[in-house]
Design a protein around this motif. Structure first.
Motif, PDB file in Angstrom:
ATOM      1  N   ARG A 189       6.737 -65.768-102.439  1.00  0.00           N
ATOM      2  CA  ARG A 189       6.354 -65.247-103.686  1.00  0.00           C
ATOM      3  C   ARG A 189       5.493 -66.061-104.488  1.00  0.00           C
ATOM      4  O   ARG A 189       4.637 -65.492-104.770  1.00  0.00           O
ATOM      5  CB  ARG A 189       7.656 -65.019-104.345  1.00  0.00           C
ATOM      6  CG  ARG A 189       7.488 -64.503-106.086  1.00  0.00           C
ATOM      7  CD  ARG A 189       6.708 -63.170-105.894  1.00  0.00           C
ATOM      8  NE  ARG A 189       6.365 -62.847-107.193  1.00  0.00           N
ATOM      9  CZ  ARG A 189       7.017 -62.300-108.149  1.00  0.00           C
ATOM     10  NH1 ARG A 189       8.374 -61.927-108.051  1.00  0.00           N
ATOM     11  NH2 ARG A 189       6.396 -62.230-109.395  1.00  0.00           N
ATOM     12  N   ALA A 190       5.500 -67.455-104.356  1.00  0.00           N
ATOM     13  CA  ALA A 190       4.553 -68.155-104.964  1.00  0.00           C
ATOM     14  C   ALA A 190       3.261 -67.788-104.474  1.00  0.00           C
ATOM     15  O   ALA A 190       2.089 -68.108-105.076  1.00  0.00           O
ATOM     16  CB  ALA A 190       5.174 -69.481-104.966  1.00  0.00           C
ATOM     17  N   ASP A 207       1.767 -64.564-105.500  1.00  0.00           N
ATOM     18  CA  ASP A 207       1.268 -64.795-106.781  1.00  0.00           C
ATOM     19  C   ASP A 207      -0.199 -65.086-106.833  1.00  0.00           C
ATOM     20  O   ASP A 207      -1.031 -64.673-107.425  1.00  0.00           O
ATOM     21  CB  ASP A 207       2.105 -65.457-107.678  1.00  0.00           C
ATOM     22  CG  ASP A 207       3.217 -64.796-108.138  1.00  0.00           C
ATOM     23  OD1 ASP A 207       3.373 -63.653-107.885  1.00  0.00           O
ATOM     24  OD2 ASP A 207       4.260 -65.503-108.783  1.00  0.00           O
ATOM     25  N   ARG A 208      -0.419 -66.213-105.969  1.00  0.00           N
ATOM     26  CA  ARG A 208      -1.689 -66.763-105.847  1.00  0.00           C
ATOM     27  C   ARG A 208      -2.991 -66.176-105.483  1.00  0.00           C
ATOM     28  O   ARG A 208      -4.021 -65.978-105.711  1.00  0.00           O
ATOM     29  CB  ARG A 208      -1.746 -68.286-105.574  1.00  0.00           C
ATOM     30  CG  ARG A 208      -0.785 -69.378-106.206  1.00  0.00           C
ATOM     31  CD  ARG A 208      -1.678 -69.737-107.293  1.00  0.00           C
ATOM     32  NE  ARG A 208      -2.930 -70.219-107.088  1.00  0.00           N
ATOM     33  CZ  ARG A 208      -3.096 -71.293-106.984  1.00  0.00           C
ATOM     34  NH1 ARG A 208      -2.231 -72.310-106.416  1.00  0.00           N
ATOM     35  NH2 ARG A 208      -4.560 -71.838-106.645  1.00  0.00           N
ATOM     36  N   GLU A 234      -2.889 -59.691-111.096  1.00  0.00           N
ATOM     37  CA  GLU A 234      -1.621 -60.502-111.406  1.00  0.00           C
ATOM     38  C   GLU A 234      -0.410 -59.836-111.052  1.00  0.00           C
ATOM     39  O   GLU A 234      -0.346 -58.562-111.190  1.00  0.00           O
ATOM     40  CB  GLU A 234      -1.692 -60.561-112.985  1.00  0.00           C
ATOM     41  CG  GLU A 234      -0.544 -61.333-113.448  1.00  0.00           C
ATOM     42  CD  GLU A 234      -0.322 -61.483-115.085  1.00  0.00           C
ATOM     43  OE1 GLU A 234       0.580 -61.492-115.706  1.00  0.00           O
ATOM     44  OE2 GLU A 234      -1.746 -61.415-115.647  1.00  0.00           O
ATOM     45  N   VAL A 235       0.402 -60.573-110.503  1.00  0.00           N
ATOM     46  CA  VAL A 235       1.478 -59.994-109.943  1.00  0.00           C
ATOM     47  C   VAL A 235       2.569 -59.615-110.972  1.00  0.00           C
ATOM     48  O   VAL A 235       3.003 -60.429-111.907  1.00  0.00           O
ATOM     49  CB  VAL A 235       2.339 -60.776-108.953  1.00  0.00           C
ATOM     50  CG1 VAL A 235       3.676 -60.110-108.417  1.00  0.00           C
ATOM     51  CG2 VAL A 235       1.524 -61.115-107.534  1.00  0.00           C
ATOM     52  N   THR A 236       2.916 -58.343-111.354  1.00  0.00           N
ATOM     53  CA  THR A 236       4.011 -58.008-112.359  1.00  0.00           C
ATOM     54  C   THR A 236       5.191 -57.282-111.600  1.00  0.00           C
ATOM     55  O   THR A 236       5.135 -56.478-110.916  1.00  0.00           O
ATOM     56  CB  THR A 236       3.189 -56.923-113.261  1.00  0.00           C
ATOM     57  OG1 THR A 236       2.108 -57.497-113.835  1.00  0.00           O
ATOM     58  CG2 THR A 236       4.460 -56.529-114.200  1.00  0.00           C
ATOM     59  N   GLN A 237       6.300 -58.120-111.969  1.00  0.00           N
ATOM     60  CA  GLN A 237       7.614 -57.428-111.439  1.00  0.00           C
ATOM     61  C   GLN A 237       8.361 -56.462-112.387  1.00  0.00           C
ATOM     62  O   GLN A 237       8.384 -56.943-113.689  1.00  0.00           O
ATOM     63  CB  GLN A 237       8.481 -58.593-111.090  1.00  0.00           C
ATOM     64  CG  GLN A 237       9.911 -58.058-110.439  1.00  0.00           C
ATOM     65  CD  GLN A 237      10.715 -59.266-109.846  1.00  0.00           C
ATOM     66  OE1 GLN A 237      10.285 -60.460-109.694  1.00  0.00           O
ATOM     67  NE2 GLN A 237      12.031 -58.830-109.439  1.00  0.00           N
ATOM     68  N   LEU A 266       6.785 -54.904-107.052  1.00  0.00           N
ATOM     69  CA  LEU A 266       5.866 -56.072-107.415  1.00  0.00           C
ATOM     70  C   LEU A 266       4.460 -55.153-107.542  1.00  0.00           C
ATOM     71  O   LEU A 266       3.989 -55.019-106.672  1.00  0.00           O
ATOM     72  CB  LEU A 266       5.789 -57.245-106.614  1.00  0.00           C
ATOM     73  CG  LEU A 266       7.082 -57.912-106.330  1.00  0.00           C
ATOM     74  CD1 LEU A 266       6.788 -59.365-105.311  1.00  0.00           C
ATOM     75  CD2 LEU A 266       7.360 -58.660-107.580  1.00  0.00           C
ATOM     76  N   THR A 308      -1.001 -55.925-103.230  1.00  0.00           N
ATOM     77  CA  THR A 308       0.407 -56.508-103.021  1.00  0.00           C
ATOM     78  C   THR A 308       0.812 -55.506-101.304  1.00  0.00           C
ATOM     79  O   THR A 308       1.583 -56.124-100.828  1.00  0.00           O
ATOM     80  CB  THR A 308       1.379 -55.932-103.940  1.00  0.00           C
ATOM     81  OG1 THR A 308       1.209 -54.476-104.626  1.00  0.00           O
ATOM     82  CG2 THR A 308       1.152 -56.622-105.267  1.00  0.00           C
TER      83      THR A 308
END
Length: 384
Positions: free
Chosen positions: A4-5, A8-9, A86-89, A94, A99
């Motif tokens: 997940r990290a 995000d990057r 930008e990842v938005t949950q 996501l 994505t």
């Protein structure tokens, strides 16, 4: 760093095809280096983009390629309601550009490589990340050339395009063409004394539609595709200067998406015959009249046998029983054709969400991909 990290990057890098991908590739290169994994960047001629490959495990054993691309399609003109890069949950989803197509898989593959660095693999894992897939699979060729020179060729290839984690055995090949119609300019008040290139393009287009109808009626057919026959599509047309000037030129950009049973060269020959049928009656009065066909770029289709060992292997990794063929193209056909590699497309998400505003992936799909990677690691550690 967990999947997940990493995702995000990756999403935060704006790797639209017309932009550099080097910041993202340098990030991946550094992440791998921290885990003790060397990687190789293969630069394009501009020095602004690169492919990346890395290996974990023995160099003298055929390995498994995890193939993904890092470029994404533009967001301009799309009505996004969330930040695109930008990842938005929200709930089980996501959101963010890429994505689904296909940084979700990339994040899973990179995390798998980091985990592999801590394992004693008997069969190596190879990460292969490319550029410019979204504009015709143009970037991966240099990496495939490099892999072709390896003393020990890979064993198989998993291309992680979104298939809802089902094993995809095939997709159509694609040829992109530019059709340039040339007539004779003139004042619109004397239009019959000139030769309107737009009219020539319309006549050519009518011939294309007739050919498409013939193919749709006569085949060949493959019922595993949503559209079970080869398609000819005119996607862009431009010509003329203004309304009171007869157009001297008109350009059509079109594509052929062909089944394995169809020869794209034979179809291009049919298009050449259509262009000749349009131009031939005009040459007496307008010797400069012409319709030329330029081949811009292409990639081959993928046609892995549903009973092939690679398909059975992927099904065991995912726990699935079904196989599909996908409507979109991938780099899989290039790995299969140019390297002779058993190749399957299998990745998280569905292409129905790709390329769209508010692109998203279900978290459950990423979890299924992580489970596949865990199963693959266990098989590589056990020597298959």
């Amino acid at each position: 760093m967990d999947m997940r990290a990493i995702l995000d990057r990756l999403i935060a890098f704006e790797t639209v095809s017309h932009m550099t991908n080097l910041p993202l590739m340098r990030f991946v290169e550094g992440l791998l280096a921290e885990a003790g994994i060397p990687s190789t960047l293969i630069m394009d001629e501009t020095g602004e983009k690169a492919n990346l490959w890395a290996r974990v495990g023995p160099a003298d054993v055929p390995g498994v390629i995890l193939s993904g691309h890092v470029d994404v399609v533009p967001v301009e003109g799309q009505a996004w309601t969330r930040p695109a890069f930008e990842v938005t949950q929200e709930g089980s989803r996501l959101y963010g550009r890429g994505t689904t197509d296909m940084k979700g898989f990339d994040a899973c593959a990179i995390a798998c490589m980091l985990a592999a660095a801590k394992r004693d693999l008997q069969v190596p894992l190879i990460l292969a990340l490319s550029y410019d897939e979204e504009i015709g699979c143009r970037g991966v060729g240099s990496m495939i050339d490099a892999i072709a020179d390896w003393p020990v060729p890979p064993r198989l290839c998993i291309v992680g395009e979104p298939t809802s984690m089902e094993a995809a055995t095939g997709h159509k090949g694609k040829v992109a063409l530019r059709i340039t119609c040339t007539g004779r300019s003139g004042h619109s008040s004397l239009a019959p004394l000139a030769l309107n290139a737009i009219h020539m393009a319309m006549d050519f287009g009518a011939g294309v539609r007739t050919l498409q109808a013939e193919i749709a009626n006569a085949g060949p057919f493959d019922a595993e595709y949503d559209v079970p026959y080869t398609t000819l599509h005119m996607g862009k047309i431009s010509g003329g200067v203004q309304v009171n000037v007869v157009a001297h030129t008109c350009v059509i950009d079109m594509e052929i998406r062909s089944l394995a049973e169809d020869d794209p060269l034979a179809l291009i020959a049919r298009l050449e015959a259509i262009s000749e049928a349009v131009v031939a009656p005009l040459r007496g009065d307008f010797p400069e009249a012409s319709i030329t066909i330029e081949r811009l770029w292409d990639y081959p289709g993928l046609g892995t046998d549903a009973d092939a060992d690679v398909v059975t292997f992927i099904k065991k990794l995912t726990g699935g029983n079904a196989h599909v063929k996908v409507a979109y193209g991938t780099e899989g056909g290039m790995f299969a054709q140019r390297l002779g590699l058993p190749t399957v497309v299998c990745g998280p998400g569905a292409m129905a969400q790709g390329h769209m505003p508010d692109e998203f992936i279900e978290i459950a799909q990423l979890q299924r991909c992580e489970a596949m990677m865990d199963a693959l690691l266990a098989r590589c550690e056990a020597g298959f």
